[in-house]
Design an enzyme around this catalytic site. Structure first.
Site, PDB file in Angstrom:
ATOM      1  N   HIS A 154       4.894  -7.350  -0.151  1.00 32.63           N
ATOM      2  CA  HIS A 154       4.510  -8.634  -0.741  1.00 32.63           C
ATOM      3  C   HIS A 154       5.141  -8.820  -2.125  1.00 32.63           C
ATOM      4  CE1 HIS A 154       1.195  -9.591   2.208  1.00 32.63           C
ATOM      5  NE2 HIS A 154       1.462  -8.313   2.494  1.00 32.63           N
TER       6      HIS A 154
ATOM      7  N   SER B 163       8.744   3.600   4.766  1.00 32.86           N
ATOM      8  CA  SER B 163       9.876   3.589   3.862  1.00 32.86           C
ATOM      9  C   SER B 163       9.436   3.337   2.428  1.00 32.86           C
ATOM     10  CB  SER B 163      10.919   2.575   4.302  1.00 32.86           C
ATOM     11  OG  SER B 163      12.163   2.895   3.719  1.00 32.86           O
TER      12      SER B 163
ATOM     13  N   ASP C 216       0.860  -1.176   0.000  1.00 32.04           N
ATOM     14  CA  ASP C 216       0.000   0.000   0.000  1.00 32.04           C
ATOM     15  C   ASP C 216       0.900   1.231   0.000  1.00 32.04           C
ATOM     16  OD1 ASP C 216      -2.053  -1.804   0.348  1.00 32.04           O
ATOM     17  OD2 ASP C 216      -2.844  -0.892   2.182  1.00 32.04           O
TER      18      ASP C 216
END
Length: 282
Positions: free
Chosen positions: A151, A249, A95
């Protein structure tokens, strides 16, 4: 000089002056604390500051987490994020927002406003970086409010991880526009894969007050101040968890030339969610 530009200059200079590593390690100790008073104060303040949406979290009561770190790396409710099922799709690893996306030009990756950095420096080893020269890249920025697990953008076999020590500048838009080679200067973990379309890299880039980087293959990184190359043989499917950040980050995804096309609607500042298709194999 305008007030806005002055604020940016002060912000950048402050990051050059403060002891980045020491500050980040101190914050890391606070973030790991399981003292109920400490962790509850920090979690409540963070929630209020960034407007965290706990309705999508598997554990929606923020104060039930054992530490701020556990809260920050919280998992999502099942079904909140869908992994694009098209076999040819390349999905967002996290996200966040697209910082930049596009073509690697003769080994140079565009950063922002005339800033770029070399894929050799990002990867930390010219031989490991060679497959990505003239390839494709996508840089995804995770802000403090975002879900902070990273992911797999495409199925592959993790073959190497390379920890690279470095600085810990903030990685927001202001620093991206003003710190040359930002993503190739900060501390980072390079993850390299064999896939059915060739080599792929996912680089987890640290930042100021990021209290750590973790991968499924290495566990939480313990900064040593030296390069650390490890070999693996770990198969991961598209959408599988690869790692997580302890505070905000950036993740940089790289592919070989002539293997994928990014979808045209994605550009700098586009909002993305984990599992959303960013492009497709050719």
């Amino acid at each position: 000089m305008s007030l806005s530009n002055l604020k940016k200059k002060v912000f950048i200079q402050a990051q050059r002056i403060v002891p980045q590593q020491q500050l980040s390690r101190v914050v890391g100790k606070v973030a790991a604390s399981e003292n109920p008073i400490v962790k509850n104060i920090v979690i409540q303040a963070f929630k209020a500051q960034y407007g965290i949406d706990m309705s999508i979290a598997e554990q929606s009561d923020a104060l039930k987490f054992k530490s701020f770190n556990e809260f920050f790396t919280r998992s999502l409710k099942e079904g909140v994020r869908q992994i694009d099922q098209n076999e040819s799709s390349i999905v967002s690893p996290a996200d966040g927002a697209i910082s930049q996306i596009g073509h690697i030009d003769e080994g140079d990756i565009f950063q922002a406003k005339g800033q770029s950095f070399s894929v050799d420096k990002l990867i930390g080893d010219p031989q490991l970086a060679a497959p990505f020269k003239n390839g494709e890249f996508a840089t995804v920025y995770l802000s403090p409010k975002d879900y902070h697990r990273v992911h797999m953008p495409f199925a592959g076999t993790l073959t190497e991880t390379l920890y690279i020590p470095g600085e810990l500048f903030s990685v927001n838009q202001t620093t991206a526009e003003n710190i040359p080679g930002l993503f190739a200067r900060n501390e980072r973990m390079v993850c390299l894969f064999d896939t059915e379309i060739g080599r792929m890299a996912v680089v987890l880039v640290g930042a100021m007050i990021v209290a750590g980087i973790e991968t499924v293959a290495t566990g939480k990184v313990k900064p040593t101040g030296r390069l650390e190359l490890n070999h693996h043989q770990l198969d991961l499917e598209k959408g599988d968890e690869l790692g997580r950040f302890y505070l905000g980050s950036t993740a940089v995804v790289l592919f070989e030339p002539n293997k994928i096309n990014w979808d045209v609607q994605f550009k700098a500042n586009s909002t993305v969610v984990m599992g959303e298709a960013l492009g497709h194999t050719i």
